[in-house]
Design an enzyme around this catalytic site. Structure first.
Site, PDB file in Angstrom:
ATOM      1  N   GLU A   1       0.819  -1.209   0.000  1.00 15.89           N
ATOM      2  CA  GLU A   1       0.000   0.000   0.000  1.00 15.89           C
ATOM      3  C   GLU A   1       0.859   1.268   0.000  1.00 15.89           C
ATOM      4  OE1 GLU A   1      -2.679  -0.922   3.240  1.00 15.89           O
ATOM      5  OE2 GLU A   1      -4.092  -1.817   1.833  1.00 15.89           O
TER       6      GLU A   1
ATOM      7  N   TYR B   1     -10.753  16.397  21.066  1.00 14.02           N
ATOM      8  CA  TYR B   1      -9.451  16.001  20.542  1.00 14.02           C
ATOM      9  C   TYR B   1      -9.451  15.429  19.124  1.00 14.02           C
ATOM     10  CZ  TYR B   1      -6.295  17.344  24.211  1.00 14.02           C
ATOM     11  OH  TYR B   1      -5.514  18.084  25.057  1.00 14.02           O
TER      12      TYR B   1
END
Length: 211
Positions: free
Chosen positions: A74, A121
């Site tokens: 990948e 976050y």
């Protein structure tokens, strides 16, 4: 960061992900940029729990493999982030983590903002996560899909496959990936419930802190 130290950090972070169940079997891949512009990459069919620093795939700044084992299949998605994010991409992490993949299976996901805005976050560390279509592992079209985003996103979710995050360095990238997985878990746990999401104004203030 020097070659030896970066190799050790990649393996340390990968084992931490493996030990906590965020990576399993031989899934997932990590890459990080060296000071000379080259890359260190986890090899294909390797397990995050048992990486050898000396066997990490080593690419020079021109993208030529110059050492180590055969790299992950990948590489196209990793290289696409480096090419489009520039100096903002010092590392890339791709997992097949459970909750993010599970969340990607729902038909009603927002493809431009995959994670519901429930906590600060994920927004601060990731911005808007783009949901991309399914690509089979190793399909070079993944890289083209990321290039088409023009570097606008630090993280994408490959539907039915797994998340990919780019960051300034290996530690911050792993931490951002953990935020993505935790946010996906929270989204699943609260799905269908009447919850208090963050307001547009709260999101605006948070996004002003995104690197």
């Amino acid at each position: 960061m020097g070659d030896t130290k970066l190799r050790e950090q990649i393996c340390l972070m990968a084992k931490s992900l493996y030990d906590r169940g965020l990576a399993h079997g031989s899934t997932g891949n990590i890459s990080a940029r060296l000071d000379d512009g080259g890359l260190l990459v986890t090899p294909t069919n390797s397990s995050f729990g048992f990486l050898d620093p000396a066997r990490l795939s080593h690419f020079d700044k021109n993208g030529q493999l110059i050492g180590g084992d055969k790299p992950t299949k990948e590489m196209s998605l990793h290289q696409a982030f480096y090419d489009t994010r520039g100096a903002k991409a010092g590392a890339v992490v791709h997992l097949h983590s459970h909750h993010s993949v599970a969340l990607s299976l729902f038909e009603d996901n927002d493809r431009d903002d995959f994670l519901p805005p429930l906590t600060p976050y994920p927004i601060m560390k990731l911005g808007k996560v783009k949901l991309l279509p399914f690509f089979a592992p190793g399909d070079a079209a993944m890289g083209e899909a990321i290039r088409d985003l023009g570097g606008a996103h630090s993280a994408v979710m490959l539907a039915n496959h797994g998340p990919v995050v780019a960051g300034n360095d290996i530690a911050s990238t792993v931490y951002a990936m953990e935020e993505l997985e935790a946010a996906a878990r929270l989204a699943i746990q609260t799905r269908g419930e009447s919850v208090r999401a963050l307001t547009n104004e709260q999101i605006r203030r948070l996004t002003s802190t995104v690197a």
